[in-house]
Design a protein around this motif. Structure first.
Motif, PDB file in Angstrom:
ATOM      1  N   UNK A   1      -3.449 -10.225  -3.392  1.00 58.18           N
ATOM      2  CA  UNK A   1      -3.866  -8.681  -3.201  1.00 58.18           C
ATOM      3  C   UNK A   1      -2.892  -8.380  -2.196  1.00 58.18           C
ATOM      4  N   UNK A   2      -2.586  -6.911  -2.449  1.00 57.36           N
ATOM      5  CA  UNK A   2      -1.864  -6.287  -1.389  1.00 57.36           C
ATOM      6  C   UNK A   2      -2.742  -4.925  -1.235  1.00 57.36           C
ATOM      7  N   UNK A   3      -3.187  -5.004   0.131  1.00 54.79           N
ATOM      8  CA  UNK A   3      -3.965  -3.663   0.593  1.00 54.79           C
ATOM      9  C   UNK A   3      -2.985  -2.807   1.404  1.00 54.79           C
ATOM     10  N   UNK A   4      -3.330  -1.552   1.021  1.00 52.70           N
ATOM     11  CA  UNK A   4      -2.554  -0.391   1.565  1.00 52.70           C
ATOM     12  C   UNK A   4      -3.328   0.767   1.935  1.00 52.70           C
ATOM     13  N   UNK A   5      -2.838   1.520   2.825  1.00 50.90           N
ATOM     14  CA  UNK A   5      -3.356   2.833   3.238  1.00 50.90           C
ATOM     15  C   UNK A   5      -2.558   3.759   3.873  1.00 50.90           C
ATOM     16  N   UNK A   6      -2.885   4.984   3.817  1.00 47.20           N
ATOM     17  CA  UNK A   6      -2.129   6.001   4.523  1.00 47.20           C
ATOM     18  C   UNK A   6      -3.352   6.875   5.230  1.00 47.20           C
TER      19      UNK A   6
ATOM     20  N   UNK B   1      -7.142   7.221   2.039  1.00 44.93           N
ATOM     21  CA  UNK B   1      -7.728   6.402   1.661  1.00 44.93           C
ATOM     22  C   UNK B   1      -7.244   4.891   1.837  1.00 44.93           C
ATOM     23  N   UNK B   2      -7.997   3.818   1.499  1.00 44.56           N
ATOM     24  CA  UNK B   2      -7.297   2.451   1.449  1.00 44.56           C
ATOM     25  C   UNK B   2      -7.634   2.014  -0.101  1.00 44.56           C
ATOM     26  N   UNK B   3      -6.574   1.314  -0.336  1.00 47.33           N
ATOM     27  CA  UNK B   3      -6.781   0.658  -1.556  1.00 47.33           C
ATOM     28  C   UNK B   3      -6.253  -0.935  -1.761  1.00 47.33           C
ATOM     29  N   UNK B   4      -6.665  -1.536  -2.917  1.00 49.68           N
ATOM     30  CA  UNK B   4      -6.281  -2.850  -2.904  1.00 49.68           C
ATOM     31  C   UNK B   4      -5.259  -2.885  -4.439  1.00 49.68           C
ATOM     32  N   UNK B   5      -4.122  -3.480  -4.464  1.00 45.83           N
ATOM     33  CA  UNK B   5      -3.304  -3.648  -5.628  1.00 45.83           C
ATOM     34  C   UNK B   5      -3.260  -5.133  -6.005  1.00 45.83           C
ATOM     35  N   UNK B   6      -2.978  -5.289  -7.282  1.00 40.05           N
ATOM     36  CA  UNK B   6      -2.860  -6.604  -7.941  1.00 40.05           C
ATOM     37  C   UNK B   6      -1.336  -6.865  -8.347  1.00 40.05           C
ATOM     38  N   UNK B   7      -0.836  -7.976  -8.900  1.00 42.38           N
ATOM     39  CA  UNK B   7       0.348  -8.169  -9.103  1.00 42.38           C
ATOM     40  C   UNK B   7       0.801  -7.256 -10.359  1.00 42.38           C
ATOM     41  N   UNK B   8      -0.378  -6.974 -11.268  1.00 44.98           N
ATOM     42  CA  UNK B   8      -0.079  -6.063 -12.517  1.00 44.98           C
ATOM     43  C   UNK B   8       0.088  -4.731 -12.109  1.00 44.98           C
ATOM     44  N   UNK B   9       0.267  -4.258 -10.991  1.00 46.05           N
ATOM     45  CA  UNK B   9       0.019  -3.204 -10.530  1.00 46.05           C
ATOM     46  C   UNK B   9      -0.973  -2.113 -10.399  1.00 46.05           C
ATOM     47  N   UNK B  10      -1.852  -2.658 -10.869  1.00 46.33           N
ATOM     48  CA  UNK B  10      -3.300  -1.926 -10.800  1.00 46.33           C
ATOM     49  C   UNK B  10      -3.853  -1.819  -9.449  1.00 46.33           C
TER      50      UNK B  10
ATOM     51  N   UNK C   1      -0.208  -7.798  15.248  1.00 47.09           N
ATOM     52  CA  UNK C   1      -1.367  -8.357  14.664  1.00 47.09           C
ATOM     53  C   UNK C   1      -2.394  -7.109  13.996  1.00 47.09           C
ATOM     54  N   UNK C   2      -2.392  -6.088  14.945  1.00 45.01           N
ATOM     55  CA  UNK C   2      -3.388  -5.045  14.774  1.00 45.01           C
ATOM     56  C   UNK C   2      -3.275  -3.963  13.951  1.00 45.01           C
ATOM     57  N   UNK C   3      -2.052  -3.392  14.183  1.00 45.19           N
ATOM     58  CA  UNK C   3      -1.648  -2.139  13.596  1.00 45.19           C
ATOM     59  C   UNK C   3      -1.903  -1.833  11.995  1.00 45.19           C
ATOM     60  N   UNK C   4      -1.371  -2.710  11.571  1.00 45.28           N
ATOM     61  CA  UNK C   4      -1.556  -2.578   9.646  1.00 45.28           C
ATOM     62  C   UNK C   4      -2.790  -2.793   9.463  1.00 45.28           C
ATOM     63  N   UNK C   5      -3.583  -3.956   9.813  1.00 40.88           N
ATOM     64  CA  UNK C   5      -4.991  -3.889   9.320  1.00 40.88           C
ATOM     65  C   UNK C   5      -5.996  -2.739   9.834  1.00 40.88           C
ATOM     66  N   UNK C   6      -5.694  -2.348  11.097  1.00 37.46           N
ATOM     67  CA  UNK C   6      -6.521  -1.338  11.509  1.00 37.46           C
ATOM     68  C   UNK C   6      -6.708  -0.157  10.641  1.00 37.46           C
ATOM     69  N   UNK C   7      -5.566   0.305  10.064  1.00 39.29           N
ATOM     70  CA  UNK C   7      -5.639   1.585   9.187  1.00 39.29           C
ATOM     71  C   UNK C   7      -6.405   1.363   8.007  1.00 39.29           C
ATOM     72  N   UNK C   8      -5.955   0.140   7.305  1.00 41.73           N
ATOM     73  CA  UNK C   8      -6.708  -0.269   6.001  1.00 41.73           C
ATOM     74  C   UNK C   8      -8.408  -0.241   6.379  1.00 41.73           C
ATOM     75  N   UNK C   9      -8.898  -0.701   7.459  1.00 39.21           N
ATOM     76  CA  UNK C   9     -10.012  -0.772   7.477  1.00 39.21           C
ATOM     77  C   UNK C   9     -10.660   0.394   7.951  1.00 39.21           C
ATOM     78  N   UNK C  10      -9.781   1.103   8.821  1.00 43.81           N
ATOM     79  CA  UNK C  10     -10.868   2.680   8.962  1.00 43.81           C
ATOM     80  C   UNK C  10     -10.442   3.723   7.839  1.00 43.81           C
ATOM     81  N   UNK C  11      -9.458   3.499   6.974  1.00 43.59           N
ATOM     82  CA  UNK C  11      -9.459   4.435   5.699  1.00 43.59           C
ATOM     83  C   UNK C  11     -10.330   3.803   4.588  1.00 43.59           C
TER      84      UNK C  11
END
Length: 294
Positions: free
Chosen positions: A143-148, A152-161, A235-245
């Motif tokens: 899983x790859x989690x991302x946010x802007x 919003x925040x999203x989770x992506x799987x290796x198939x690009x979904x 440790x905190x910067x990337x996870x923080x935005x994913x959680x708040x979004x």
């Protein structure tokens, strides 16, 4: 800044696509080292544990660090500042750039070495000390989690979904699960945990893995309490935005926001991340307990 549209004149979608690609690339490298398999032209990808002041470093750490920084420098040059766990050298001044990439090539080194599978990769783009675009890759979860910011925040799987993610709506203290480390727990922190109204616990390594557990709705609360040392910006910067979004909250126990690239990479004090439903009360309770503990 309310909703991110462009970054230094580039559409945010384009920079996010690059960051996601880097996240999957980092995950591939980490996974190859984790399994002891060759990567690229490396004949022997055995993890080489070393000791340094802030803990063990692996060959995987350094390989991912080189990969990410080379790609970012090639793509963006000097348009951004760069703060990496493996290249940071103690100094009193912050990086003199409004836009700074903060990188943790391997979050959860001990879990990586101990083969728990609970390690992660963090990449965050910050603006004036706050995260605006971030990626957390959990290789063993695929899983790859991302946010802007504002997107919003999203989770992506290796198939690009990809799918949008949101924290749980659990609000009763007795129903909340606290995600905690197996290690990095001193007596004061254990005393705090014992007195909290939420006593359900889930053991997960790495900060990225802990926040992933909250946005996956397997847990609801994460608390960091510094002692002789403290977690760092990376440790905190990337996870923080994913959680708040994803609808959660991530603050100091006094309710103030975290700040990054201040010149001191240590995140001292008590930090609380949650699904947000009981956040203010949890902060107040933690403050009271800590005051009593002295």
């Amino acid at each position: 800044m309310d909703t991110l549209q462009t970054i230094i004149g580039t559409p945010v979608e384009d920079i996010l696509a690059i960051a996601r690609s880097l996240g999957w690339g980092a995950a591939k490298i980490l996974r190859s080292y984790y399994r002891g398999e060759p990567w690229q032209n490396t004949a022997q990808a055995e993890v080489e544990g070393q000791d340094k002041k802030d803990g063990p470093v692996t060959a995987a750490d350094l390989a991912v660090n080189r990969y990410i920084l080379d790609k970012l420098h090639t793509t963006f040059g000097d348009a951004f500042g760069y703060l990496s766990e493996e290249t940071y050298k103690a100094k009193s001044a912050a990086i003199a750039n409004e836009w700074v990439w903060i990188l943790d090539p391997l979050d959860g080194t001990r879990d990586f070495i101990d083969k728990t599978g609970e390690y992660a990769f963090h990449l965050a783009l910050t603006h004036l000390g706050r995260p605006v675009l971030t990626v957390v890759a959990c290789p063993e979860l695929d899983k790859l989690y991302y946010a802007t910011l504002g997107g919003g925040a999203f989770v992506e799987t290796p198939d690009g979904m990809s799918k949008r993610i949101h924290v749980s709506d659990r609000s009763h203290p007795q129903d909340l699960t606290v995600v905690v480390s197996r290690t990095h727990r001193d007596d004061r922190f254990n005393a705090l945990l014992k007195q909290l109204p939420c006593q359900n616990q889930l053991f997960v390594g790495s900060v990225g893995g802990k926040i992933a557990a909250i946005v996956d709705q397997r847990a609801d609360v994460y608390i960091s309490l510094s002692g002789k040392s403290a977690p760092k910006d990376w440790d905190m910067a990337a996870p923080e935005l994913i959680l708040t979004e994803a609808g959660g909250a991530f603050t100091h126990a006094d309710g103030s926001p975290l700040r990054y690239n201040t010149g001191d990479v240590n995140q001292w004090g008590c930090l609380i991340a949650s699904n947000g439903t009981y956040h203010r009360e949890l902060c107040d309770t933690a403050n009271q307990i800590l005051a009593e503990l002295g």
